[in-house]
Scaffold this motif. Structure first.
Motif, PDB file in Angstrom:
ATOM      1  N   SER A 153     -66.971  37.591 -19.431  1.00  0.00           N
ATOM      2  CA  SER A 153     -67.677  37.813 -20.690  1.00  0.00           C
ATOM      3  C   SER A 153     -67.410  36.680 -21.681  1.00  0.00           C
ATOM      4  CB  SER A 153     -67.238  39.146 -21.300  1.00  0.00           C
ATOM      5  OG  SER A 153     -67.946  39.406 -22.492  1.00  0.00           O
ATOM      6  N   GLY A 154     -68.510  36.136 -22.226  1.00  0.00           N
ATOM      7  CA  GLY A 154     -68.407  35.053 -23.196  1.00  0.00           C
ATOM      8  C   GLY A 154     -68.293  33.679 -22.577  1.00  0.00           C
ATOM      9  N   CYS A 155     -68.418  33.583 -21.252  1.00  0.00           N
ATOM     10  CA  CYS A 155     -68.232  32.303 -20.557  1.00  0.00           C
ATOM     11  C   CYS A 155     -69.488  31.889 -19.804  1.00  0.00           C
ATOM     12  CB  CYS A 155     -67.073  32.398 -19.559  1.00  0.00           C
ATOM     13  SG  CYS A 155     -65.484  32.846 -20.282  1.00  0.00           S
ATOM     14  N   GLN A 156     -69.571  30.590 -19.521  1.00  0.00           N
ATOM     15  CA  GLN A 156     -70.554  30.094 -18.567  1.00  0.00           C
ATOM     16  C   GLN A 156     -69.987  30.330 -17.170  1.00  0.00           C
ATOM     17  OE1 GLN A 156     -73.102  29.735 -20.958  1.00  0.00           O
ATOM     18  NE2 GLN A 156     -73.736  28.157 -19.513  1.00  0.00           N
ATOM     19  N   VAL A 157     -70.752  30.974 -16.305  1.00  0.00           N
ATOM     20  CA  VAL A 157     -70.245  31.334 -14.987  1.00  0.00           C
ATOM     21  C   VAL A 157     -71.229  30.901 -13.899  1.00  0.00           C
ATOM     22  CG1 VAL A 157     -68.973  33.310 -15.891  1.00  0.00           C
ATOM     23  CG2 VAL A 157     -71.314  33.622 -15.042  1.00  0.00           C
ATOM     24  N   ALA A 158     -70.731  30.946 -12.681  1.00  0.00           N
ATOM     25  CA  ALA A 158     -71.582  30.740 -11.501  1.00  0.00           C
ATOM     26  C   ALA A 158     -71.549  32.016 -10.684  1.00  0.00           C
ATOM     27  CB  ALA A 158     -71.082  29.552 -10.673  1.00  0.00           C
ATOM     28  N   PHE A 159     -72.710  32.373 -10.139  1.00  0.00           N
ATOM     29  CA  PHE A 159     -72.835  33.592  -9.338  1.00  0.00           C
ATOM     30  C   PHE A 159     -73.574  33.228  -8.062  1.00  0.00           C
ATOM     31  CE2 PHE A 159     -75.030  37.440  -7.986  1.00  0.00           C
ATOM     32  CZ  PHE A 159     -74.021  38.389  -8.039  1.00  0.00           C
ATOM     33  N   GLU A 160     -73.050  33.668  -6.898  1.00  0.00           N
ATOM     34  CA  GLU A 160     -73.638  33.266  -5.613  1.00  0.00           C
ATOM     35  C   GLU A 160     -73.814  34.452  -4.697  1.00  0.00           C
ATOM     36  OE1 GLU A 160     -73.463  31.690  -1.389  1.00  0.00           O
ATOM     37  OE2 GLU A 160     -72.096  33.051  -2.409  1.00  0.00           O
ATOM     38  N   VAL A 161     -74.954  34.469  -4.013  1.00  0.00           N
ATOM     39  CA  VAL A 161     -75.202  35.444  -2.958  1.00  0.00           C
ATOM     40  C   VAL A 161     -75.682  34.696  -1.728  1.00  0.00           C
ATOM     41  CG1 VAL A 161     -75.726  37.383  -4.478  1.00  0.00           C
ATOM     42  CG2 VAL A 161     -77.551  35.859  -3.770  1.00  0.00           C
ATOM     43  N   ASP A 162     -75.443  35.256  -0.554  1.00  0.00           N
ATOM     44  CA  ASP A 162     -75.897  34.582   0.664  1.00  0.00           C
ATOM     45  C   ASP A 162     -76.068  35.590   1.783  1.00  0.00           C
ATOM     46  OD1 ASP A 162     -73.320  35.009   1.969  1.00  0.00           O
ATOM     47  OD2 ASP A 162     -72.577  33.328   0.799  1.00  0.00           O
ATOM     48  N   ARG A 163     -76.684  35.128   2.840  1.00  0.00           N
ATOM     49  CA  ARG A 163     -76.858  35.921   4.063  1.00  0.00           C
ATOM     50  C   ARG A 163     -76.740  34.968   5.229  1.00  0.00           C
ATOM     51  NH1 ARG A 163     -76.968  38.330   8.293  1.00  0.00           N
ATOM     52  NH2 ARG A 163     -78.278  40.106   8.866  1.00  0.00           N
ATOM     53  N   ILE A 164     -75.787  35.211   6.119  1.00  0.00           N
ATOM     54  CA  ILE A 164     -75.558  34.369   7.289  1.00  0.00           C
ATOM     55  C   ILE A 164     -75.863  35.179   8.540  1.00  0.00           C
ATOM     56  CG2 ILE A 164     -73.911  32.969   8.562  1.00  0.00           C
ATOM     57  CD1 ILE A 164     -74.573  31.912   5.778  1.00  0.00           C
ATOM     58  N   ASP A 165     -76.735  34.654   9.384  1.00  0.00           N
ATOM     59  CA  ASP A 165     -77.084  35.290  10.653  1.00  0.00           C
ATOM     60  C   ASP A 165     -76.446  34.469  11.769  1.00  0.00           C
ATOM     61  OD1 ASP A 165     -78.252  36.289  12.961  1.00  0.00           O
ATOM     62  OD2 ASP A 165     -80.181  36.660  12.003  1.00  0.00           O
ATOM     63  N   ASP A 166     -75.265  34.898  12.212  1.00  0.00           N
ATOM     64  CA  ASP A 166     -74.551  34.159  13.249  1.00  0.00           C
ATOM     65  C   ASP A 166     -75.316  34.113  14.558  1.00  0.00           C
ATOM     66  OD1 ASP A 166     -71.869  33.246  12.288  1.00  0.00           O
ATOM     67  OD2 ASP A 166     -71.709  35.342  11.711  1.00  0.00           O
ATOM     68  N   ALA A 167     -76.022  35.192  14.865  1.00  0.00           N
ATOM     69  CA  ALA A 167     -76.696  35.266  16.158  1.00  0.00           C
ATOM     70  C   ALA A 167     -77.768  34.193  16.296  1.00  0.00           C
ATOM     71  CB  ALA A 167     -77.314  36.646  16.338  1.00  0.00           C
ATOM     72  N   PHE A 168     -78.437  33.847  15.182  1.00  0.00           N
ATOM     73  CA  PHE A 168     -79.529  32.890  15.245  1.00  0.00           C
ATOM     74  C   PHE A 168     -79.246  31.616  14.462  1.00  0.00           C
ATOM     75  CE2 PHE A 168     -81.412  36.732  16.687  1.00  0.00           C
ATOM     76  CZ  PHE A 168     -82.411  36.350  17.571  1.00  0.00           C
ATOM     77  N   SER A 169     -78.002  31.417  14.055  1.00  0.00           N
ATOM     78  CA  SER A 169     -77.583  30.187  13.375  1.00  0.00           C
ATOM     79  C   SER A 169     -78.475  29.852  12.186  1.00  0.00           C
ATOM     80  CB  SER A 169     -77.573  29.010  14.361  1.00  0.00           C
ATOM     81  OG  SER A 169     -76.770  29.289  15.479  1.00  0.00           O
ATOM     82  N   ARG A 170     -78.724  30.845  11.359  1.00  0.00           N
ATOM     83  CA  ARG A 170     -79.562  30.613  10.203  1.00  0.00           C
ATOM     84  C   ARG A 170     -79.021  31.409   9.021  1.00  0.00           C
ATOM     85  NH1 ARG A 170     -84.747  33.931  12.688  1.00  0.00           N
ATOM     86  NH2 ARG A 170     -83.892  36.041  12.450  1.00  0.00           N
ATOM     87  N   GLY A 171     -79.527  31.107   7.848  1.00  0.00           N
ATOM     88  CA  GLY A 171     -79.054  31.818   6.677  1.00  0.00           C
ATOM     89  C   GLY A 171     -79.590  31.204   5.401  1.00  0.00           C
ATOM     90  N   TRP A 172     -79.195  31.777   4.281  1.00  0.00           N
ATOM     91  CA  TRP A 172     -79.620  31.276   2.989  1.00  0.00           C
ATOM     92  C   TRP A 172     -78.540  31.547   1.959  1.00  0.00           C
ATOM     93  CZ3 TRP A 172     -79.464  35.092  -0.602  1.00  0.00           C
ATOM     94  CH2 TRP A 172     -79.662  36.411  -0.173  1.00  0.00           C
TER      95      TRP A 172
END
Length: 224
Positions: A153-172
């Motif tokens: 609260s009151g700060c500049q922050v970074a927020f990250e979400v991701d999805r990794i699909d190990d079976a097909f070597s892909r993600g975002w």
């Protein structure tokens, strides 16, 4: 040293969770139960049984067909990788690395779930997971006063979400940078409570609402 075989208790727990994993992965791919059953060569009623009966224990052939239809692995469906970090699979020989547009990033963010917030503290940045939702274009989560996430609260922050699909070597992955603040207005708190779809998994009395208003949103995708 050879890997130890999973215990019978672990196997039973994994199979007990099979139905939820099947349903969640099917929904993630946008498949109806009828469509998934047809592709796997089974009756919709049998797939319903697998998804809804906690004691269901299909054979290896059924699990293999389902894993192929749902573009995952038998290990993932049966919960064999719940204690492992993502990204242990082999990289593709020809990956395609692309940037995501802001609308694409917002669409991925809006699925809600668990994200990671980087919080500045007196001892340096700390990254912690939080259950979040997107309401009115902002990222919101509930936390406990005095906890690490509350220090955003009151700060500049970074927020990250991701999805990794190990079976097909892909993600975002999607990265949001913005200003975080504690929500104190009762009307705004009510709107957030009505618009959120995630409850904190950590439990406890978490009544501090934190809102992150994005200043910049970027994302990347790896496909094969």
């Amino acid at each position: 040293m050879a890997d130890k075989a999973p215990s019978r208790t672990a196997e039973e727990h994994a199979l007990g969770d099979l139905g939820r994993r099947l349903a969640a992965r099917r929904a993630e791919l946008g498949l109806s139960r009828t469509e998934a059953a047809a592709r796997a060569g089974m009756a919709p009623g049998y797939l319903q049984y697998l998804e809804e009966y906690s004691g269901a224990a299909p054979g290896p052939g059924v699990l293999l067909r389902l894993s192929q239809v749902l573009e995952t692995t038998v290990r993932d469906l049966t919960g064999g990788d719940t204690e492992l970090p993502s990204g242990l699979g082999q990289a593709s020989r020809s990956p395609d690395f692309t940037s995501l547009s802001v609308p694409e990033c917002r669409a991925l963010l809006s699925t809600h779930g668990v994200g990671r917030i980087a919080v500045p503290t007196v001892s340096g940045p700390v990254v912690v997971p939080v259950n979040y939702s997107v309401v009115e274009g902002a990222i919101v989560f509930r936390t406990e006063p005095g906890s690490t996430p509350s220090q955003a609260s009151g700060c500049q922050v970074a927020f990250e979400v991701d999805r990794i699909d190990d079976a097909f070597s892909r993600g975002w992955s999607v990265l949001v940078r913005g200003h975080a603040r504690t929500v104190t207005d009762p009307d705004e708190v009510r709107r957030l409570a009505e618009g959120t779809r995630s409850e904190p998994w950590a439990g406890g009395h978490r009544d501090q609402w934190v809102r992150i208003d994005p200043l910049a949103i970027t994302g990347r995708r790896i496909t094969v």
